[in-house]
Design a protein around this motif. Structure first.
Motif, PDB file in Angstrom:
ATOM      1  N   GLY A  50       0.599   1.103 -13.371  1.00  0.00           N
ATOM      2  CA  GLY A  50       1.400   0.441 -12.589  1.00  0.00           C
ATOM      3  C   GLY A  50       1.609  -1.153 -12.790  1.00  0.00           C
ATOM      4  O   GLY A  50       2.741  -1.579 -12.638  1.00  0.00           O
ATOM      5  N   ILE A  51       0.591  -1.546 -13.170  1.00  0.00           N
ATOM      6  CA  ILE A  51       0.737  -3.214 -13.517  1.00  0.00           C
ATOM      7  C   ILE A  51       1.779  -3.311 -14.882  1.00  0.00           C
ATOM      8  O   ILE A  51       2.522  -4.316 -14.730  1.00  0.00           O
ATOM      9  CB  ILE A  51      -0.736  -3.747 -13.756  1.00  0.00           C
ATOM     10  N   LEU A  52       1.534  -2.493 -15.911  1.00  0.00           N
ATOM     11  CA  LEU A  52       2.623  -2.530 -17.123  1.00  0.00           C
ATOM     12  C   LEU A  52       4.042  -2.555 -16.658  1.00  0.00           C
ATOM     13  O   LEU A  52       4.855  -2.887 -16.882  1.00  0.00           O
ATOM     14  CB  LEU A  52       1.822  -1.696 -17.953  1.00  0.00           C
TER      15      LEU A  52
ATOM     16  N   VAL B 295       0.807  -1.148   0.103  1.00  0.00           N
ATOM     17  CA  VAL B 295       0.084  -0.077   0.087  1.00  0.00           C
ATOM     18  C   VAL B 295       0.738   1.221   0.036  1.00  0.00           C
ATOM     19  O   VAL B 295       1.726   1.237   0.690  1.00  0.00           O
ATOM     20  CB  VAL B 295      -0.912  -0.055   1.187  1.00  0.00           C
ATOM     21  N   TYR B 296       0.727   2.094  -0.940  1.00  0.00           N
ATOM     22  CA  TYR B 296       1.377   3.334  -0.994  1.00  0.00           C
ATOM     23  C   TYR B 296       0.663   4.675  -1.168  1.00  0.00           C
ATOM     24  O   TYR B 296      -0.505   4.761  -1.980  1.00  0.00           O
ATOM     25  CB  TYR B 296       2.189   3.061  -2.481  1.00  0.00           C
TER      26      TYR B 296
ATOM     27  N   THR C 292      -0.746  14.314  -1.451  1.00  0.00           N
ATOM     28  CA  THR C 292      -1.850  14.196  -2.203  1.00  0.00           C
ATOM     29  C   THR C 292      -2.700  13.126  -1.405  1.00  0.00           C
ATOM     30  O   THR C 292      -2.256  12.348  -0.421  1.00  0.00           O
ATOM     31  CB  THR C 292      -1.580  13.386  -3.540  1.00  0.00           C
ATOM     32  N   PRO C 293      -4.064  13.077  -1.633  1.00  0.00           N
ATOM     33  CA  PRO C 293      -5.151  12.087  -1.184  1.00  0.00           C
ATOM     34  C   PRO C 293      -5.006  10.712  -1.792  1.00  0.00           C
ATOM     35  O   PRO C 293      -5.771   9.862  -1.454  1.00  0.00           O
ATOM     36  CB  PRO C 293      -6.342  12.845  -1.381  1.00  0.00           C
ATOM     37  N   MET C 294      -4.068  10.488  -2.794  1.00  0.00           N
ATOM     38  CA  MET C 294      -4.113   9.392  -3.470  1.00  0.00           C
ATOM     39  C   MET C 294      -3.528   8.204  -2.737  1.00  0.00           C
ATOM     40  O   MET C 294      -2.324   8.206  -2.122  1.00  0.00           O
ATOM     41  CB  MET C 294      -3.173   9.475  -4.865  1.00  0.00           C
ATOM     42  N   VAL C 295      -4.100   6.850  -2.874  1.00  0.00           N
ATOM     43  CA  VAL C 295      -3.752   5.631  -2.020  1.00  0.00           C
ATOM     44  C   VAL C 295      -3.657   4.826  -3.069  1.00  0.00           C
ATOM     45  O   VAL C 295      -4.531   4.493  -3.868  1.00  0.00           O
ATOM     46  CB  VAL C 295      -4.456   5.263  -0.944  1.00  0.00           C
ATOM     47  N   ALA C 296      -2.519   3.937  -3.487  1.00  0.00           N
ATOM     48  CA  ALA C 296      -2.598   2.751  -4.276  1.00  0.00           C
ATOM     49  C   ALA C 296      -2.199   1.511  -3.649  1.00  0.00           C
ATOM     50  O   ALA C 296      -1.296   1.577  -2.566  1.00  0.00           O
ATOM     51  CB  ALA C 296      -1.556   3.121  -5.524  1.00  0.00           C
TER      52      ALA C 296
ATOM     53  N   VAL D  31       6.652  -1.820  -7.179  1.00  0.00           N
ATOM     54  CA  VAL D  31       6.354  -0.802  -8.374  1.00  0.00           C
ATOM     55  C   VAL D  31       4.903  -0.645  -8.940  1.00  0.00           C
ATOM     56  O   VAL D  31       4.667   0.392  -9.269  1.00  0.00           O
ATOM     57  CB  VAL D  31       7.295  -1.760  -9.493  1.00  0.00           C
ATOM     58  N   ALA D  32       4.273  -1.628  -8.935  1.00  0.00           N
ATOM     59  CA  ALA D  32       2.828  -1.485  -9.163  1.00  0.00           C
ATOM     60  C   ALA D  32       2.126  -0.304  -8.212  1.00  0.00           C
ATOM     61  O   ALA D  32       1.293   0.281  -8.817  1.00  0.00           O
ATOM     62  CB  ALA D  32       2.114  -3.013  -9.115  1.00  0.00           C
ATOM     63  N   ALA D  33       2.292  -0.555  -7.065  1.00  0.00           N
ATOM     64  CA  ALA D  33       1.643   0.492  -6.158  1.00  0.00           C
ATOM     65  C   ALA D  33       2.457   1.913  -6.279  1.00  0.00           C
ATOM     66  O   ALA D  33       1.451   2.861  -6.488  1.00  0.00           O
ATOM     67  CB  ALA D  33       1.791  -0.031  -4.793  1.00  0.00           C
ATOM     68  N   ARG D  34       3.439   1.998  -6.390  1.00  0.00           N
ATOM     69  CA  ARG D  34       4.083   3.252  -6.457  1.00  0.00           C
ATOM     70  C   ARG D  34       3.882   4.055  -7.767  1.00  0.00           C
ATOM     71  O   ARG D  34       3.531   5.277  -7.952  1.00  0.00           O
ATOM     72  CB  ARG D  34       5.513   3.400  -6.185  1.00  0.00           C
TER      73      ARG D  34
END
Length: 250
Positions: free
Chosen positions: A71-73, A25-26, A31-35, A58-61
């Protein structure tokens, strides 16, 4: 003041030597963004564990900055290799939410899943990218299997699909911008799971867990991975869950 997105993570090693699931979790600073991302490594070696952990990070950041698809790519670039060269691989799910929005962007490749809790029912928001799923959609009424040992056998499509449910059609090494779906969902709670969680918990039990613990994300994540049961041979896969609870809509 904006109410932040609440997240919770839980994982439990299965019966093999390593936990090849990884979860990240990142929160993008300022910002209010959470991945959030889960990568379920294919195989069970120390190298696969390292791959899964790095790919999830990597996908989360990247997802927090560029969205879950990219992120997945970006994580998939770690699994690219020349033809005929075997590298570590895995399947992945990613979700990006914002405290300023009631919408969560999701993307996936493989058979890890994303669920949405509407407040009254649990809905599977992703579609497993496996040969089993493909057969159910396109296999007709019967399928002829060609086992490596023994004669060809023609069986009902559903029987063949169950055999092939664990065969990913689009793991990270084989995914592309054309194969990674991206969707936007408005559920107040989003749940990411590896197949060791949802695959070894009956759907009705999973929904009951969410219903009972929707008010406590960490308790819910812990309950999901604890509920995963071994199969008839005693095998239990690694189980991982991420719970994302969005602020109430205003």
């Amino acid at each position: 003041m904006t109410t932040p997105v609440i997240t919770a993570v839980a994982t439990r090693q299965g019966t093999r030597s390593h936990n090849a699931d990884a979860a990240t979790v990142y929160r993008l600073p300022g910002t209010p963004m959470v991945a959030a991302a889960i990568v379920d490594g294919i195989g069970n070696t120390a190298d696969v564990v390292t791959f899964a952990r790095t790919a999830a990070e990597v996908a989360a950041r990247v997802g927090a900055r560029r969205g879950p698809l990219l992120g997945i790519l970006a994580a998939a670039e770690m699994a690219t290799a020349p033809p005929g060269v075997q590298v570590e691989d895995g399947v992945a799910v990613a979700a990006v939410a914002s405290a300023d929005s009631s919408t969560t962007a999701i993307a996936w490749t493989g058979d890890s899943r994303i669920y949405g809790w509407t407040g009254s029912r649990l809905v599977q928001r992703s579609t497993d990218q496996t040969m089993g799923t493909w057969l159910r959609a396109w296999g007709g009424t019967a399928v002829t299997l060609h086992p490596s040992h023994g004669p060809d056998t023609t069986v009902p499509t559903e029987d063949a699909a169950r055999v092939l449910d664990d065969l990913a059609r689009a793991a990270l090494a084989r995914c592309s911008i054309a194969t990674v779906p991206i969707c936007y969902i408005s559920d107040p709670m989003v749940i990411l799971t590896s197949d060791g969680a949802h695959g070894q918990i009956p759907p009705a039990v999973l929904e009951t867990l969410v219903r009972d613990h929707a008010h406590a994300p960490q308790t819910l994540a812990d309950a999901i991975v604890t509920a995963a049961q071994p199969d008839t041979d005693g095998y239990r896969d690694d189980a991982t869950a991420i719970v994302i609870a969005l602020p109430p809509r205003t």
